[in-house]
Design a protein around this motif. Structure first.
Motif, PDB file in Angstrom:
ATOM      1  N   LEU A 228       0.864  -1.272   0.014  1.00 11.08           N
ATOM      2  CA  LEU A 228      -0.064   0.124   0.069  1.00 11.08           C
ATOM      3  C   LEU A 228       0.835   1.274   0.121  1.00 11.08           C
ATOM      4  O   LEU A 228       0.424   2.261  -0.517  1.00 11.08           O
ATOM      5  CB  LEU A 228      -0.931  -0.062   1.286  1.00 11.08           C
ATOM      6  CG  LEU A 228      -1.992  -0.851   1.155  1.00 11.08           C
ATOM      7  CD1 LEU A 228      -2.797  -1.118   2.620  1.00 11.08           C
ATOM      8  CD2 LEU A 228      -3.159  -0.521   0.191  1.00 11.08           C
ATOM      9  N   GLU A 231       1.516   3.165  -3.169  1.00 15.05           N
ATOM     10  CA  GLU A 231       0.425   3.789  -3.813  1.00 15.05           C
ATOM     11  C   GLU A 231      -0.017   5.214  -3.008  1.00 15.05           C
ATOM     12  O   GLU A 231      -0.592   6.019  -3.417  1.00 15.05           O
ATOM     13  CB  GLU A 231      -0.851   2.742  -4.129  1.00 15.05           C
ATOM     14  CG  GLU A 231      -2.079   3.481  -4.712  1.00 15.05           C
ATOM     15  CD  GLU A 231      -3.075   2.363  -5.083  1.00 15.05           C
ATOM     16  OE1 GLU A 231      -4.193   3.077  -5.678  1.00 15.05           O
ATOM     17  OE2 GLU A 231      -2.958   1.221  -4.820  1.00 15.05           O
ATOM     18  N   TYR A 232      -0.113   4.993  -1.539  1.00 19.88           N
ATOM     19  CA  TYR A 232      -0.233   5.756  -0.698  1.00 19.88           C
ATOM     20  C   TYR A 232       0.993   6.340   0.094  1.00 19.88           C
ATOM     21  O   TYR A 232       0.969   5.834   1.257  1.00 19.88           O
ATOM     22  CB  TYR A 232      -1.418   5.525   0.223  1.00 19.88           C
ATOM     23  CG  TYR A 232      -2.714   4.854  -0.823  1.00 19.88           C
ATOM     24  CD1 TYR A 232      -3.393   5.735  -1.030  1.00 19.88           C
ATOM     25  CD2 TYR A 232      -2.795   3.575  -0.864  1.00 19.88           C
ATOM     26  CE1 TYR A 232      -4.500   5.464  -2.053  1.00 19.88           C
ATOM     27  CE2 TYR A 232      -3.762   3.124  -1.550  1.00 19.88           C
ATOM     28  CZ  TYR A 232      -4.865   4.087  -2.103  1.00 19.88           C
ATOM     29  OH  TYR A 232      -5.936   3.447  -2.854  1.00 19.88           O
ATOM     30  N   THR A 335      -5.299  -6.092   2.008  1.00 21.32           N
ATOM     31  CA  THR A 335      -4.907  -4.977   1.227  1.00 21.32           C
ATOM     32  C   THR A 335      -6.007  -4.292   0.374  1.00 21.32           C
ATOM     33  O   THR A 335      -6.118  -2.985   0.413  1.00 21.32           O
ATOM     34  CB  THR A 335      -3.724  -5.316   0.039  1.00 21.32           C
ATOM     35  OG1 THR A 335      -2.583  -5.974   0.500  1.00 21.32           O
ATOM     36  CG2 THR A 335      -3.544  -3.932  -0.782  1.00 21.32           C
ATOM     37  N   ALA A 336      -6.942  -5.210   0.018  1.00 17.19           N
ATOM     38  CA  ALA A 336      -8.129  -4.345  -0.601  1.00 17.19           C
ATOM     39  C   ALA A 336      -9.038  -3.753   0.356  1.00 17.19           C
ATOM     40  O   ALA A 336      -9.492  -2.657   0.321  1.00 17.19           O
ATOM     41  CB  ALA A 336      -9.005  -5.593  -1.329  1.00 17.19           C
ATOM     42  N   LYS A 339      -7.612  -0.549   1.366  1.00 18.12           N
ATOM     43  CA  LYS A 339      -7.500   0.247   0.331  1.00 18.12           C
ATOM     44  C   LYS A 339      -8.859   1.012   0.499  1.00 18.12           C
ATOM     45  O   LYS A 339      -8.964   2.157   0.393  1.00 18.12           O
ATOM     46  CB  LYS A 339      -7.475  -0.312  -0.796  1.00 18.12           C
ATOM     47  CG  LYS A 339      -7.163   0.822  -2.051  1.00 18.12           C
ATOM     48  CD  LYS A 339      -7.001   0.225  -3.341  1.00 18.12           C
ATOM     49  CE  LYS A 339      -5.675  -0.476  -3.378  1.00 18.12           C
ATOM     50  NZ  LYS A 339      -5.418  -0.768  -4.817  1.00 18.12           N
ATOM     51  N   LYS A 340      -9.731   0.364   0.901  1.00 19.67           N
ATOM     52  CA  LYS A 340     -11.128   0.640   0.923  1.00 19.67           C
ATOM     53  C   LYS A 340     -11.312   1.634   2.028  1.00 19.67           C
ATOM     54  O   LYS A 340     -12.004   2.898   1.801  1.00 19.67           O
ATOM     55  CB  LYS A 340     -12.221  -0.563   1.324  1.00 19.67           C
ATOM     56  CG  LYS A 340     -13.554  -0.040   1.472  1.00 19.67           C
ATOM     57  CD  LYS A 340     -14.441  -1.240   1.593  1.00 19.67           C
ATOM     58  CE  LYS A 340     -15.938  -1.128   1.843  1.00 19.67           C
ATOM     59  NZ  LYS A 340     -16.668  -2.217   2.099  1.00 19.67           N
ATOM     60  N   ILE A 342      -8.748   3.673   3.380  1.00 17.31           N
ATOM     61  CA  ILE A 342      -7.780   4.549   3.337  1.00 17.31           C
ATOM     62  C   ILE A 342      -8.419   5.791   2.379  1.00 17.31           C
ATOM     63  O   ILE A 342      -8.342   6.990   2.654  1.00 17.31           O
ATOM     64  CB  ILE A 342      -6.526   4.111   2.683  1.00 17.31           C
ATOM     65  CG1 ILE A 342      -5.751   3.236   3.610  1.00 17.31           C
ATOM     66  CG2 ILE A 342      -5.565   5.308   2.110  1.00 17.31           C
ATOM     67  CD1 ILE A 342      -4.638   2.460   2.961  1.00 17.31           C
ATOM     68  N   THR A 343      -9.127   5.111   1.220  1.00 13.01           N
ATOM     69  CA  THR A 343      -9.798   6.146   0.508  1.00 13.01           C
ATOM     70  C   THR A 343     -11.193   6.614   0.770  1.00 13.01           C
ATOM     71  O   THR A 343     -11.823   7.577  -0.025  1.00 13.01           O
ATOM     72  CB  THR A 343      -9.885   5.406  -1.099  1.00 13.01           C
ATOM     73  OG1 THR A 343     -10.801   4.166  -0.768  1.00 13.01           O
ATOM     74  CG2 THR A 343      -8.527   5.065  -1.600  1.00 13.01           C
TER      75      THR A 343
END
Length: 384
Positions: A228, A231-232, A335-336, A339-340, A342-343
């Motif tokens: 992650l 990407e972030y 990870t998925a 990510k959900k 985080i965004t």
């Protein structure tokens, strides 16, 4: 005055008894604690008026050492003659239950915190499962810390059908909502910690609290974080808790723990509320649990929680309500889910609000203690 003996394996387990000891004392019990030595359990016994006996319980199977410890427990039980014994944890619970059987102790309660055998293989798995089964068999009553653990233990034929019970929705000790008052109540202390860690306003913090070990999924957590962060770049990982040498996670990740500027390791802490205050989400990627208090602590602090979809975690995380569950050991799935969150800041806030209400409705410690007290009174009444 009835006498109760409470057994835990280590000082770190003092949280299983915090407040509970004082509650029993207020209700007329003399409380004795057997535990591994340490500052946490010593402070608890002194503060809550219990007598403490320490034994260096080992996690590994060591026949000679275990036999010596068994004889020490037998001698203690014969001397103290407790009316009730309640012990949990795999090694210490087994030795204490065995000592109860050998001394003829009448009222025996085994608290099933989880199944250590779940993460073992071969002969070791069989041996540990046998001790778990014997402990449940010796006890007059088995208190299981979560409904899904009870079902799982029955399915594995470690817990006899009809022998186990769960108090309320689960938990070994409940939670003091005044000690975990919500994120807004610790903003000043959290701000100080952010300054100390050099966290920026737009940093997003993934948190982990607990024992740092392979069984707790530390490798999985780091693998997901390392994916992650590409990407972030504002992502940060904050961890607190003791490193468990008997169950080590990967050596190269241990190096990252100490040397990666985007990873902050705080060690073992006595007061974790400011740490919750800096988190945007808490992750528990364990391979086995009974009922993880860290999940309801975080939820009480209005932090969204992410955990492995395993017995115990399923009782503390309502997927889509106060957090998310993911397939055990699956880095891509974790990870998925991260990510959900985080965004989606609004989703994190929604999960946080829902979590506080969920915990206050079901997991206050008074409810757990009242259920334990009811069991103890029934046992004493049956004695006449």
């Amino acid at each position: 005055m009835p006498k109760i003996l409470l057994g835990v394996s280590s000082s770190f387990c003092a949280n299983f008894l915090k407040g509970q000891v004082a509650f029993l004392v207020r209700h007329g019990f003399e409380v004795i604690i057997i535990s591994g030595p340490g500052e946490e359990i010593s402070m608890l016994a002194k503060k809550e008026n219990a007598r403490l006996f320490t034994i260096n319980f080992t996690k590994r199977i060591s026949p000679l050492t275990d036999l010596v410890q068994l004889f020490r427990i037998i001698r203690l039980i014969r001397h103290e003659r407790p009316d009730i014994v309640n012990a949990g944890n795999p090694k210490s619970g087994f030795l204490i239950m065995l000592a109860c059987r050998l001394t003829g102790c009448k009222n025996k309660v085994f608290t099933l915190h989880g199944l250590l055998s779940d993460t073992k293989k071969g002969l070791l798995r069989w041996l540990i499962a046998s001790t778990e089964k014997i402990s449940c068999g010796i006890a007059n009553s088995v208190l299981v810390v979560s409904p899904t653990l009870k079902t799982h233990a029955e399915k594995r034929k470690i817990l006899p059908l009809g022998k186990g019970s769960v108090i309320g929705k689960g938990s070994a000790n409940g939670i003091d909502l005044q000690l975990f008052p919500g994120k807004n109540a610790v903003t000043d202390r959290a701000a100080q910690l952010k300054v100390r860690l050099d966290l920026k306003e737009d940093d997003i913090v993934i948190g982990f609290l607990g024992r740092l070990s392979k069984d707790k999924g530390i490798d999985i957590l780091f693998d997901a974080f390392n994916l992650l962060i590409k990407e972030y770049p504002s992502l940060r990982l904050v961890l607190a808790g003791p490193i468990i040498e008997e169950n080590p996670f990967s050596r190269h990740l241990l190096h990252q723990l100490y040397h990666d500027e985007k990873v902050m390791y705080l060690g073992k802490l006595y007061d974790v509320t400011p740490v919750y205050g800096i988190m945007d989400m808490l992750v528990l990627p364990s391979f086995r649990e009974g009922f993880p208090n860290v999940l309801i602590e975080a939820a009480a602090m209005e932090i969204p929680v992410v955990a492995s979809d395993i017995p115990g975690c399923r009782d503390a995380v309502l997927a889509g309500i106060n957090g998310e569950l993911f397939e055990k050991g699956n880095v891509a799935a974790l990870t998925a889910v991260l990510k959900k969150l985080i965004t989606n800041k609004e989703l994190r806030q929604q999960y946080g609000r829902n979590g506080r209400k969920f915990v206050s409705d079901h997991f206050s410690n008074e409810k757990i203690w009242a259920g334990q007290l009811e069991l103890y009174k029934k046992m004493l009444l049956a004695d006449g």
